[in-house]
Write an enzyme that holds these catalytic residues in place. Sequence first.
Site, mmCIF file in Angstrom:
data_model
loop_
_atom_site.group_PDB
_atom_site.id
_atom_site.type_symbol
_atom_site.label_atom_id
_atom_site.label_comp_id
_atom_site.label_asym_id
_atom_site.label_seq_id
_atom_site.Cartn_x
_atom_site.Cartn_y
_atom_site.Cartn_z
ATOM 1 N N CYS A 1 0.861 -1.193 0.000
ATOM 2 C CA CYS A 1 0.000 0.000 0.000
ATOM 3 C C CYS A 1 0.894 1.238 0.000
ATOM 4 O O CYS A 1 1.960 1.235 0.599
ATOM 5 C CB CYS A 1 -0.885 0.038 1.246
ATOM 6 S SG CYS A 1 -2.054 -1.327 1.389
ATOM 7 N N GLN B 1 -10.151 -10.585 -11.787
ATOM 8 C CA GLN B 1 -10.008 -9.332 -11.039
ATOM 9 C C GLN B 1 -9.952 -9.597 -9.537
ATOM 10 O O GLN B 1 -10.732 -10.393 -9.013
ATOM 11 C CB GLN B 1 -11.182 -8.406 -11.350
ATOM 12 C CG GLN B 1 -11.204 -7.892 -12.781
ATOM 13 C CD GLN B 1 -10.258 -6.723 -13.020
ATOM 14 O OE1 GLN B 1 -9.445 -6.385 -12.174
ATOM 15 N NE2 GLN B 1 -10.361 -6.106 -14.172
ATOM 16 N N GLU C 1 -7.880 -11.902 -27.686
ATOM 17 C CA GLU C 1 -6.869 -11.869 -26.628
ATOM 18 C C GLU C 1 -5.651 -12.646 -27.118
ATOM 19 O O GLU C 1 -5.788 -13.684 -27.767
ATOM 20 C CB GLU C 1 -7.450 -12.506 -25.352
ATOM 21 C CG GLU C 1 -6.475 -12.818 -24.257
ATOM 22 C CD GLU C 1 -5.800 -11.578 -23.703
ATOM 23 O OE1 GLU C 1 -4.562 -11.572 -23.673
ATOM 24 O OE2 GLU C 1 -6.504 -10.626 -23.320
ATOM 25 N N CYS D 1 -6.320 0.945 -16.852
ATOM 26 C CA CYS D 1 -5.695 0.882 -15.523
ATOM 27 C C CYS D 1 -4.532 1.862 -15.423
ATOM 28 O O CYS D 1 -3.810 1.864 -14.430
ATOM 29 C CB CYS D 1 -5.225 -0.544 -15.231
ATOM 30 S SG CYS D 1 -4.032 -1.178 -16.427
#
Length: 458
Positions: free
Chosen positions: A88, A290, A340, A415
Site C-alpha cells: 500500500c 479481477q 486476446e 488501468c
Amino acid sequence: MSTKMTPPVEKNEFIDVVFEDLTHDGAGVAKVKGYPIFVKNGLPGEEAQIKIVKVKKNFAFGRLMKLHTESPYRKDAECPVYNQCGGCQLQHLTYEGQLQAKEKQVRDVMQRIGGLGDVPVHPVLGMKNPWVYRNKAQVPIGEREGGLVAGFYRQGTHDIINMESCLIQAEENDTLIQEVKRICEKHGISAYNEERNKGTLRHVMARYGQVTGEIMLVFITRTAELPNKKAIIEEIAAKFPEVKSIVQNVNPKRTNVIFGDKTTVLYGSEYIYDFIGDIKFAISARSFYQVNPEQTKVLYDKTLEYAKLDGNETVIDAYCGIGSISLFLAQKAKKVYGVEIVPEAIEDAKRNAALNNMTNAEFGVGEAEVVIPKWYKEGVIADTMVVDPPRKGCDEALLNTIIDMKPKRVVYVSCNPATLARDLKVLEEGGYKTQEVQLVDMFPHTTHVECVAWLKLV
C-alpha cells in the site's frame, strides 16, 4: 560557456519545504527553485523538514524528518508494517483524501498528456468498506530461526516480512495461509532459498470466491516432490472444507517469475467458481481474474452503461482476457467478439461462456490489431468497440484499426490514466470525441485507479 545547472540542494542537507502535490506512486512533491524533490509520506499542503538522500540532475529524493504542519487528510496507517511492506502507498491518507488525489491525478494527465481538459471527469466511485477486498493472496515463503515465515517482501528487497494478516486481503485467505504455514512446518517442509537454489516451498497462493465462498490453494515448489504431501492435504482438507481445490505448480528455475510451466491438481477440482453480478466464472490457478470483484462489478456496470446496448449491436472486445467484460456485454448485445493474445485466457473465456449458456459470444486468439481487421474482411462490422488494454495502453496499430473501422461508439477501460489520455488524444485526432470519464477505485490504499471513458464518432 557551460549551461550545466547545479542542483539547488546537496545530499545530506536538511531543508524546510512545502509539499505541492503527489506523484503517481504516492510520494510528496516539493520544489526548490523549480527543482522537484520526492519524499515518501509527504502530503500536499504540509510544511516539513526533510533530509536530502539522493541528488540527480533533474530531481532529488528526500526523507521526511519532521512535520511543521499536518494535512487535515493525514492519518495514522492502520497496518503495523505499512512503512516496510510497500503493498500500500496511501494508508497515511484518509480514504476521502485518497479519492480526491486519484481524481486530481486523472484530471492532470487528461489535460497535460491528452489536451482534454474540457472532458467531464466524474469523481471516483469508492468502496463503502475499503478493506479486506483482495480475493487473491500470493505470498513468498522463507525460513527464519528454524521456522517458516510467510508474508511480503520488504519494499525494494527480497527480505520477507512475516505477516499474520493483511488489512486489504480477504480474511479467509489470511487464515488459510497462516494455518498452511503451520502445517507445512509441522511436516518438515523447507522453504526455497533463492541464493543457494535449495529448499522446496517457494510461494503459497490462495484464491477466494467472494460470492461462492470457495477457496483454491496453490503450492508453488522448486521440485515436483512435496514431502508428506498426502498428510498435508488431508489435514488442510479436514480443517478447511471450503477449500475445493489444492494445486501444485513446479518452478525449478532460478528466476523472479513466480509460476513454472507444470501445474497438477492434488485435491478436488481444477477450478473454483465465483460470480461478478449474474455471470459465473471458473477460476484456475493461472487464470487472470479481477482481485476486487465488488468494484469490478461497479466498473463493468459502468462499461455496460457507456456501451448503451439495445440488443441489436455487434460489439468487439479487444484485450478480452478470460471474457469477463465480453460476457457482461453479451447480456445486452446481439453478438460479441472477444480477442486476446494469451491462448489459455481464450480457453477460459470459452469455458465461461459455456458455463453461462451464452451462445452470442465468440472468441479468437491473437493480436487485436491483426485479428480485428481479419474479422472486418470477413464481414464483422462493430457498432461498438470496447478496449481494456494493459498498462502500456493500446497498440498504435489497434488505434488505427478503430479509426479505419469507424465504430459509432468506443468504450475504453484503463488501468493507467497516462496511457488512456495519450490514446484518447489519438482517437480524437481520428474523428472521435470523448464524452466523459468515470473513475473507479479498484485498489484502495494504493495509488492505482481504474478509468472508463466513452467516445462517439463525430
